[in-house]
Write a protein that holds these residues in place. Structure first.
Motif, short mmCIF file in Angstrom:
data_model
loop_
_atom_site.label_atom_id
_atom_site.label_comp_id
_atom_site.label_asym_id
_atom_site.label_seq_id
_atom_site.Cartn_x
_atom_site.Cartn_y
_atom_site.Cartn_z
N GLU A 14 0.83 -1.21 0.00
CA GLU A 14 0.00 0.00 0.00
C GLU A 14 0.87 1.26 0.00
O GLU A 14 0.58 2.22 -0.72
CB GLU A 14 -0.91 -0.01 1.24
N GLN A 15 1.93 1.26 0.79
CA GLN A 15 2.81 2.42 0.86
C GLN A 15 3.52 2.68 -0.46
O GLN A 15 3.59 3.82 -0.93
CB GLN A 15 3.87 2.22 1.95
N MET A 72 -1.86 -3.24 14.48
CA MET A 72 -1.25 -4.50 14.93
C MET A 72 0.27 -4.46 14.79
O MET A 72 1.01 -4.91 15.67
CB MET A 72 -1.83 -5.66 14.14
N LEU A 73 0.77 -3.89 13.69
CA LEU A 73 2.21 -3.77 13.50
C LEU A 73 2.82 -2.78 14.49
O LEU A 73 3.96 -2.95 14.93
CB LEU A 73 2.52 -3.35 12.07
N SER A 74 2.05 -1.75 14.85
CA SER A 74 2.53 -0.79 15.84
C SER A 74 2.68 -1.45 17.21
O SER A 74 3.67 -1.23 17.92
CB SER A 74 1.56 0.40 15.94
N ALA A 107 3.97 8.99 4.43
CA ALA A 107 4.59 7.71 4.06
C ALA A 107 6.02 7.62 4.56
O ALA A 107 6.49 6.55 4.95
CB ALA A 107 4.55 7.52 2.55
N ALA A 108 6.71 8.78 4.56
CA ALA A 108 8.12 8.77 4.98
C ALA A 108 8.28 8.51 6.46
O ALA A 108 9.28 7.93 6.90
CB ALA A 108 8.77 10.10 4.60
N LEU A 109 7.31 8.94 7.27
CA LEU A 109 7.45 8.82 8.72
C LEU A 109 6.77 7.59 9.31
O LEU A 109 7.09 7.19 10.44
CB LEU A 109 6.85 10.06 9.39
N GLU A 110 5.85 6.99 8.59
CA GLU A 110 5.03 5.94 9.18
C GLU A 110 5.84 4.78 9.73
O GLU A 110 5.64 4.35 10.87
CB GLU A 110 4.04 5.41 8.13
N ASP A 111 6.78 4.28 8.96
CA ASP A 111 7.56 3.13 9.42
C ASP A 111 8.45 3.48 10.60
O ASP A 111 8.64 2.68 11.51
CB ASP A 111 8.42 2.58 8.27
N PHE A 112 9.03 4.69 10.58
CA PHE A 112 9.91 5.08 11.69
C PHE A 112 9.13 5.16 13.00
O PHE A 112 9.58 4.65 14.03
CB PHE A 112 10.56 6.43 11.39
N VAL A 113 7.98 5.79 12.96
CA VAL A 113 7.17 5.92 14.18
C VAL A 113 6.76 4.55 14.71
O VAL A 113 6.77 4.30 15.92
CB VAL A 113 5.94 6.80 13.89
N ARG A 114 6.40 3.64 13.80
CA ARG A 114 6.00 2.30 14.21
C ARG A 114 7.17 1.49 14.74
O ARG A 114 7.04 0.74 15.71
CB ARG A 114 5.33 1.58 13.05
N SER A 115 8.34 1.64 14.12
CA SER A 115 9.49 0.82 14.49
C SER A 115 10.21 1.33 15.74
O SER A 115 10.94 0.58 16.38
CB SER A 115 10.49 0.77 13.33
#
Length: 284
Positions: A14-15, A72-74, A107-115
């Motif tokens: 999706e991203q 769920m991934l968060s 999109a650029a920040l989503e993975d960082f915040v989750r990880s």
């Protein structure tokens, strides 16, 4: 039980809008990502993705799943961070230019915040020139903004052409002194536009000044005048003015600029995440 690896592939597709780019981002084979999606669709009994010749898009059921998949991934990221001895912790102040926020920042920040749930991320949105001033005063740790060609500060993310935009180019160009819609100083795009007009002897007048891109876009869509923006960030409802009608504009560069004295581990982690995601989105 839903498989988190399948959900991770689903969110990545999706991203990135592409199975190939999602696979590269996750470090998996494209066939593996495709299998993850197929198994997830089989588990739920619903079609989650639709494909056309240009991009992969979510179906209605895919959109319904997306928020829950991210949640769920968060939670998974929070649990992993809790038990990792080397997990990143602390606070990081990020400054981002106004035009980038509305196009690519989520999109650029989503993975960082989750990880990295143990990192407190403080976001400031402003003009590039203002962000640099704030960073010089020690108020921002990492800046993602525009610089002019020849400026050596920061690490290049990508280079982008600036374009003239208007709702009705022919009417605007025939209206006498060119009506400009612009950010206030110290805007990089404003300075480039005014210098180009001055070098070519084109008369102009400012008809709208606003620190918000949404305000400038509304004025342009209302037909008030001409707006200058990076080409990939051109708002819908506006047309690019054909080459030769107005003076050519120099390109701008989007860069990441860390502050000396900032937490280097946090800066490096966020910078790497932004670089990978933004370059992936642009190649898509």
């Amino acid at each position: 039980m839903l498989d988190l690896s399948q959900l991770r592939s689903f969110v990545a597709v999706e991203q990135m809008g592409s199975f190939t780019l999602a696979a590269e981002r996750l470090g998996l084979g494209q066939s593996t990502v495709s299998q993850h999606i197929q198994r997830l669709e089989a588990t739920l009994g619903r079609k989650l993705l639709a494909r056309d010749t240009h991009k992969v898009m979510l179906t209605g059921d895919g959109e319904a799943l997306l928020t829950h998949a991210r949640a769920m991934l968060s939670i998974e990221g929070q649990v992993q961070s809790l038990f990792k001895s080397n997990s990143l912790r602390g606070s990081l102040r990020l400054g981002v230019s106004e035009d980038f926020v509305t196009s690519q920042l989520p999109a650029a920040l989503e993975d960082f915040v989750r990880s990295h749930p143990s990192v407190d991320l403080e976001l400031t949105v402003a003009l590039s020139g203002v962000l640099y001033e704030m960073q010089d005063n020690g108020d921002i740790d990492l800046v993602l903004a525009k610089r002019r060609l020849g400026d050596a500060r920061g690490k290049l993310v990508y280079r982008e052409p600036l374009v003239w935009l208007a709702r009705d180019p022919e009417r605007v160009l025939a209206s006498g002194p060119l009506p400009l819609i612009a950010f206030p100083p110290p805007s990089v795009t404003r300075a480039i536009a005014l210098e180009a007009l001055g070098r070519n002897g084109v008369s102009w007048r400012i008809v709208c000044t606003c620190g918000s891109l949404s305000g400038l876009t509304a004025a342009a869509r209302a037909g008030m005048g001409v707006l200058v923006q990076p080409r990939s960030m051109a708002p819908s409802g506006l047309k690019e003015i054909a080459a030769g009608k107005l003076p050519a504009l120099e390109d701008v560069e989007f860069v990441l600029v860390p502050r000396k004295g900032a937490d280097q581990a946090l800066v490096a982690a966020l910078s790497d995440d932004i670089l990978q995601k933004v370059r992936g989105l642009r190649s898509a």
